[in-house]
Design a protein around this motif. Structure first.
Motif, mmCIF file in Angstrom:
data_model
loop_
_atom_site.group_PDB
_atom_site.id
_atom_site.type_symbol
_atom_site.label_atom_id
_atom_site.label_comp_id
_atom_site.label_asym_id
_atom_site.label_seq_id
_atom_site.Cartn_x
_atom_site.Cartn_y
_atom_site.Cartn_z
ATOM 1 N N SER A 198 -29.278 29.233 15.516
ATOM 2 C CA SER A 198 -30.681 29.299 15.909
ATOM 3 C C SER A 198 -31.622 29.558 14.740
ATOM 4 C CB SER A 198 -30.877 30.381 16.974
ATOM 5 O OG SER A 198 -30.224 30.007 18.167
ATOM 6 N N ASP A 199 -31.127 30.198 13.693
ATOM 7 C CA ASP A 199 -32.001 30.495 12.548
ATOM 8 C C ASP A 199 -31.998 29.372 11.502
ATOM 9 O OD1 ASP A 199 -29.444 30.835 11.563
ATOM 10 O OD2 ASP A 199 -29.739 32.888 10.848
ATOM 11 N N ASP A 200 -31.318 28.282 11.779
ATOM 12 C CA ASP A 200 -31.290 27.138 10.870
ATOM 13 C C ASP A 200 -32.466 26.208 11.196
ATOM 14 O OD1 ASP A 200 -30.695 24.508 9.743
ATOM 15 O OD2 ASP A 200 -28.680 25.248 9.356
ATOM 16 N N THR A 201 -33.377 26.027 10.263
ATOM 17 C CA THR A 201 -34.584 25.217 10.499
ATOM 18 C C THR A 201 -34.498 23.820 9.877
ATOM 19 O OG1 THR A 201 -35.656 26.119 8.515
ATOM 20 C CG2 THR A 201 -35.999 27.310 10.591
ATOM 21 N N THR A 202 -33.341 23.459 9.373
ATOM 22 C CA THR A 202 -33.178 22.198 8.638
ATOM 23 C C THR A 202 -33.662 20.980 9.419
ATOM 24 O OG1 THR A 202 -31.222 23.135 7.551
ATOM 25 C CG2 THR A 202 -31.507 20.740 7.431
ATOM 26 N N PHE A 203 -33.419 20.971 10.731
ATOM 27 C CA PHE A 203 -33.679 19.766 11.529
ATOM 28 C C PHE A 203 -34.887 19.910 12.464
ATOM 29 C CE2 PHE A 203 -29.187 20.221 10.549
ATOM 30 C CZ PHE A 203 -28.873 18.996 9.991
ATOM 31 N N ASP A 204 -35.598 21.021 12.357
ATOM 32 C CA ASP A 204 -36.658 21.316 13.318
ATOM 33 C C ASP A 204 -37.762 20.270 13.358
ATOM 34 O OD1 ASP A 204 -35.233 23.537 13.924
ATOM 35 O OD2 ASP A 204 -36.730 24.992 13.266
ATOM 36 N N ASP A 205 -38.093 19.674 12.227
ATOM 37 C CA ASP A 205 -39.205 18.721 12.171
ATOM 38 C C ASP A 205 -38.753 17.265 12.218
ATOM 39 O OD1 ASP A 205 -41.048 20.815 11.978
ATOM 40 O OD2 ASP A 205 -40.829 20.921 9.792
ATOM 41 N N LEU A 206 -37.455 17.048 12.437
ATOM 42 C CA LEU A 206 -36.927 15.681 12.468
ATOM 43 C C LEU A 206 -36.929 15.165 13.905
ATOM 44 C CD1 LEU A 206 -33.962 16.061 9.951
ATOM 45 C CD2 LEU A 206 -36.366 15.511 9.507
ATOM 46 N N LYS A 207 -37.470 13.966 14.104
ATOM 47 C CA LYS A 207 -37.742 13.481 15.456
ATOM 48 C C LYS A 207 -36.872 12.319 15.920
ATOM 49 C CE LYS A 207 -41.056 16.468 15.685
ATOM 50 N NZ LYS A 207 -40.842 17.723 16.449
ATOM 51 N N ASP A 208 -36.012 11.776 15.045
ATOM 52 C CA ASP A 208 -35.197 10.647 15.492
ATOM 53 C C ASP A 208 -33.803 10.709 14.878
ATOM 54 O OD1 ASP A 208 -35.182 9.150 12.898
ATOM 55 O OD2 ASP A 208 -37.316 8.882 13.336
ATOM 56 N N ALA A 209 -32.925 9.883 15.428
ATOM 57 C CA ALA A 209 -31.519 9.901 15.025
ATOM 58 C C ALA A 209 -31.332 9.534 13.554
ATOM 59 C CB ALA A 209 -30.714 8.948 15.905
ATOM 60 N N ASP A 210 -32.113 8.582 13.069
ATOM 61 C CA ASP A 210 -31.977 8.149 11.674
ATOM 62 C C ASP A 210 -32.328 9.277 10.713
ATOM 63 O OD1 ASP A 210 -31.171 5.642 12.461
ATOM 64 O OD2 ASP A 210 -33.144 4.719 12.220
ATOM 65 N N ALA A 211 -33.369 10.031 11.042
ATOM 66 C CA ALA A 211 -33.783 11.135 10.174
ATOM 67 C C ALA A 211 -32.717 12.221 10.130
ATOM 68 C CB ALA A 211 -35.110 11.704 10.649
ATOM 69 N N ILE A 212 -32.141 12.516 11.289
ATOM 70 C CA ILE A 212 -31.091 13.534 11.331
ATOM 71 C C ILE A 212 -29.845 13.043 10.605
ATOM 72 C CG2 ILE A 212 -29.509 14.770 12.859
ATOM 73 C CD1 ILE A 212 -31.794 15.018 14.840
ATOM 74 N N ALA A 213 -29.490 11.772 10.815
ATOM 75 C CA ALA A 213 -28.322 11.209 10.122
ATOM 76 C C ALA A 213 -28.518 11.254 8.613
ATOM 77 C CB ALA A 213 -28.081 9.780 10.588
ATOM 78 N N ALA A 214 -29.743 10.973 8.159
ATOM 79 C CA ALA A 214 -30.021 11.013 6.721
ATOM 80 C C ALA A 214 -29.860 12.430 6.173
ATOM 81 C CB ALA A 214 -31.434 10.501 6.455
ATOM 82 N N LYS A 215 -30.327 13.411 6.930
ATOM 83 C CA LYS A 215 -30.188 14.803 6.489
ATOM 84 C C LYS A 215 -28.718 15.226 6.498
ATOM 85 C CE LYS A 215 -33.068 17.155 5.571
ATOM 86 N NZ LYS A 215 -33.654 17.552 4.268
ATOM 87 N N LEU A 216 -27.981 14.822 7.521
ATOM 88 C CA LEU A 216 -26.550 15.128 7.556
ATOM 89 C C LEU A 216 -25.817 14.428 6.418
ATOM 90 C CD1 LEU A 216 -25.832 14.823 11.401
ATOM 91 C CD2 LEU A 216 -25.811 16.918 10.036
ATOM 92 N N GLY A 217 -26.368 13.295 5.983
ATOM 93 C CA GLY A 217 -25.777 12.559 4.867
ATOM 94 C C GLY A 217 -25.896 13.276 3.541
ATOM 95 N N GLU A 218 -26.706 14.332 3.492
ATOM 96 C CA GLU A 218 -26.854 15.124 2.269
ATOM 97 C C GLU A 218 -25.797 16.224 2.162
ATOM 98 O OE1 GLU A 218 -30.805 16.637 2.313
ATOM 99 O OE2 GLU A 218 -31.754 14.644 2.326
ATOM 100 N N LEU A 219 -25.006 16.396 3.210
ATOM 101 C CA LEU A 219 -23.957 17.412 3.181
ATOM 102 C C LEU A 219 -22.855 17.022 2.204
ATOM 103 C CD1 LEU A 219 -23.621 18.133 7.014
ATOM 104 C CD2 LEU A 219 -24.872 19.483 5.308
ATOM 105 N N GLU A 220 -21.996 17.969 1.902
ATOM 106 C CA GLU A 220 -20.875 17.737 0.994
ATOM 107 C C GLU A 220 -19.554 17.903 1.739
ATOM 108 O OE1 GLU A 220 -21.429 20.452 -2.206
ATOM 109 O OE2 GLU A 220 -23.251 19.449 -2.953
#
Length: 291
Positions: A198-220
């Motif tokens: 709940s305290d993770d704000t990484t995805f709070d402002d992302l509104k679509d699947a592509d944006a979330i996938a792109a952010k997840l793509g930054e993981l290691e």
């Protein structure tokens, strides 16, 4: 059929998984003040999928009967009534399983009863959308219902090996699973959702699947994402040509159930969890309530 958005469930399957639980009367502010860790579901569909039942390939007559039954419960509103019990705060039915007896005319259903609200247990009995449908299907066919509970990744295999007649387990239609079963007509529109602390704000402002996938793509690779073993979420992370998923750089960490994955995330052992939308909400609400 309509896609149901609101989930109002008490996820009893996770009751034994949470240590150090607070009382049900605790409000959100009290939990936050006490330092209790909670989870939240990111309200964006990562995928678009369809659920169907997996029928034994050697039983074409059963497939015809199942398809006719699916059409019937869609047309007469029975399917909506069942779903409304779980998404609208109704009273779910309890489904009993008979003992396997080859001398009887039985419908043997393979499932994984750790996938609320589609299949889960209440004591020694079963409940959930698929389980209620299974009970009605057996009644329609004039057969005794036998439910075989197993690991999710064994469900289609057991039908393919003719140990069970039909797989009813929140199954996303895929070419890989078609190697083991013949899918019925679809009955539910589904998607994958991301669960984070709940305290993770990484995805709070992302509104679509592509944006979330792109952010997840930054993981290691050192980052771990939990899934229920053998589900579409595992394919989403590891990549699947069949389902059109490119995959993520993070490591996929499989669990026996989504509830175990979410609890392990709150324990700090993995970063995120991906699971089907309805179970994501049910599991998260239940675990948060007990934190």
């Amino acid at each position: 059929m309509k896609k149901f958005l609101a989930v109002c469930l008490t996820a009893t399957l996770v009751a034994g998984l949470v240590a150090g639980c607070g009382g049900k009367g605790e409000d959100k502010a009290t939990k936050e003040a006490s330092g209790a860790k909670t989870a939240k579901v990111i309200d964006v569909d990562l995928t678009s999928e369809e659920y169907a039942f997996g029928v034994d390939k050697s039983q074409p007559e059963l497939l015809e009967q199942v398809n006719a039954f699916v059409k019937k419960i869609k047309d007469d509103g029975t399917l909506d009534e069942i779903c409304d019990k779980y998404f609208g705060g109704g009273e779910p039915a309890v489904v009993e399983s008979a003992k396997l007896d080859e001398s009887k005319d039985q419908l043997i259903v393979a499932t994984n009863a750790a996938f609320e609200p589609f299949e889960y247990t209440k004591g020694d009995a079963y409940t959930g959308i698929d389980m209620e449908i299974a009970a009605l299907l057996a009644e329609e066919l004039g057969k005794e219902l036998v439910i075989q509970n197993m690991d999710f990744d064994a469900v289609c295999l057991s039908v393919g090996q003719q140990k069970c007649d039909i797989a009813m387990a929140g199954l996303t239609v895929s070419e890989e699973r078609k190697e083991y079963v013949t899918f019925s007509e679809t009955y539910y529109q589904a998607s994958q959702r991301l669960i984070v602390p709940s305290d993770d704000t990484t995805f709070d402002d992302l509104k679509d699947a592509d944006a979330i996938a792109a952010k997840l793509g930054e993981l290691e690779k050192s980052d771990k994402i939990g899934v229920q073993q053998g589900t579409t979420a595992q394919s989403y992370i590891e990549g699947s040509e069949d389902l059109g998923f490119e995959g993520l750089p993070a490591t996929c960490q499989p669990y026996k159930s989504g509830a175990l994955a979410v609890q392990d995330m709150l324990n700090g052992n993995i970063k995120y969890v991906i699971i089907d939308a309805a179970p994501a909400t049910a599991i998260t609400e239940a675990i948060n309530e007990m934190q």
